[in-house]
Design an enzyme around this catalytic site. Sequence first.
Site, short mmCIF file in Angstrom:
data_model
loop_
_atom_site.label_atom_id
_atom_site.label_comp_id
_atom_site.label_asym_id
_atom_site.label_seq_id
_atom_site.Cartn_x
_atom_site.Cartn_y
_atom_site.Cartn_z
N HIS A 73 0.95 -1.40 0.12
CA HIS A 73 -0.01 0.16 -0.09
C HIS A 73 0.91 1.30 0.02
CE1 HIS A 73 -4.16 -1.49 1.40
NE2 HIS A 73 -3.52 -2.32 0.56
N TYR A 201 -10.11 5.58 7.07
CA TYR A 201 -10.31 5.97 8.57
C TYR A 201 -11.38 6.90 8.26
CZ TYR A 201 -6.22 3.70 10.03
OH TYR A 201 -5.08 2.75 10.28
N PRO A 293 -5.55 0.55 18.26
CA PRO A 293 -5.19 0.07 16.92
C PRO A 293 -5.34 1.10 15.75
CG PRO A 293 -7.50 -0.59 17.65
CD PRO A 293 -6.91 -0.18 18.91
N LYS A 297 -0.02 0.19 14.76
CA LYS A 297 1.14 0.11 15.59
C LYS A 297 1.44 -1.14 16.38
CE LYS A 297 2.89 3.67 13.80
NZ LYS A 297 2.94 3.14 12.38
N TYR A 385 3.07 6.80 10.03
CA TYR A 385 2.28 5.72 9.52
C TYR A 385 3.12 4.54 9.13
CZ TYR A 385 -1.96 3.10 8.32
OH TYR A 385 -2.97 2.08 8.01
#
Length: 390
Positions: A73, A201, A293, A297, A385
């Site tokens: 990704h 998200y 979550p 991580k 991220y």
Amino acid sequence: MGMTQVCIIGAGPAGLLLGHLLRAEGIDCIVLERQTPDYVLGRIRAGVLERVTVELMERLGLNARLKAEGLVHDGFNLADGERLIRIDIAKLTGGHVVVYGQTELTKDLMDACGERGLEVVYGAADVALHEIESDTPYVTYSKDGREHRVDARIIVGCDGYHGPSRQAIPASAGQSYEREYPFGWLGILADVPPCNHELIYANHERGFALASMRSETRSRYYVDVPLTEKIEDWPDERVWDELAIRLGPDAAAHITRGPALEKSIAPLRSFVFAPMRHGSLLLCGDSAHIVPPTGAKGLNLAASDVHYAASALTAFLKRGDADAVAGYSDKALARVWKAERFSWSLTRLMHRFPEDGPFERAMQVAELDYIAGSVAAQTSIAENYVGLPV
């Protein structure tokens, strides 16, 4: 009675990863696990891997399936009800993440134990740690109605938040930092194609939602719910309906519904125990810290702990470098705290907290609006991220 150099408690991904790294260096170790292999593989967990996790699997030569099946990704999306804000990880950092289920990673590590000579004892009950402040610690456990003892030079606790390792450290020798969140994530796993090729998200007035996946044909979705909710009150249709509302019309148009393979509500907490070493005991992964979550991580932090622990133990046991073990906790915690900060801030940004009023909501809107228009803000998110350097 057994003798070994390192006794690892817990055969989740952290314990197995560490065991394989030590065996690759010729270090004797044994892994003790309370559950059965099937139980360990039945745990549905994380799916987004940072570079550190992928590189450890590469280093071990256990990455064939990860390479073949993992989804690379280059970005992910934040949704604020109005739009999708794409965070272009590849462009902003030159890196990427790989989507590959924790269950699959654990299976790869498990399957290699025989050929790599990594001994794992499953069904080890009543594990207890002794003499951890000395140079001769040992572990006792019972199996098949018999008591067993393992003498080691170092014990490593990879046994999670509820395991015996952290509990063995006297309360006066460490400090806990904790934040419990007023909601849980209701997750649904289904054999349906994902609604988007990247994660979404979403911050919606009804609450948070996440569209994720484990493969091209298996999707993982979440909605946040109050901790008082019961899974029985959430039949599959209700979950799909709620996801369609919170993820917004564009994503909803691409959602494929299907029966749940697994459905559960997980509480969210931020937790750190410091230091991560006491005497001859080191802590790795969830035994020392928990992240919500939201930042993806948990598994990756366990992997970076293992990276630091393996190099410290190799330096100590092969070259007599005691300073390496002494420095383990500070090294690991420096990265842990940054990941805790990122996970906490993303959780704060994307969820509606019950105590929040109009001001807090306006701050979220302003923050998302700023991120949408700022390369600097997007870079900061992307860099965290994709995973900070180890």
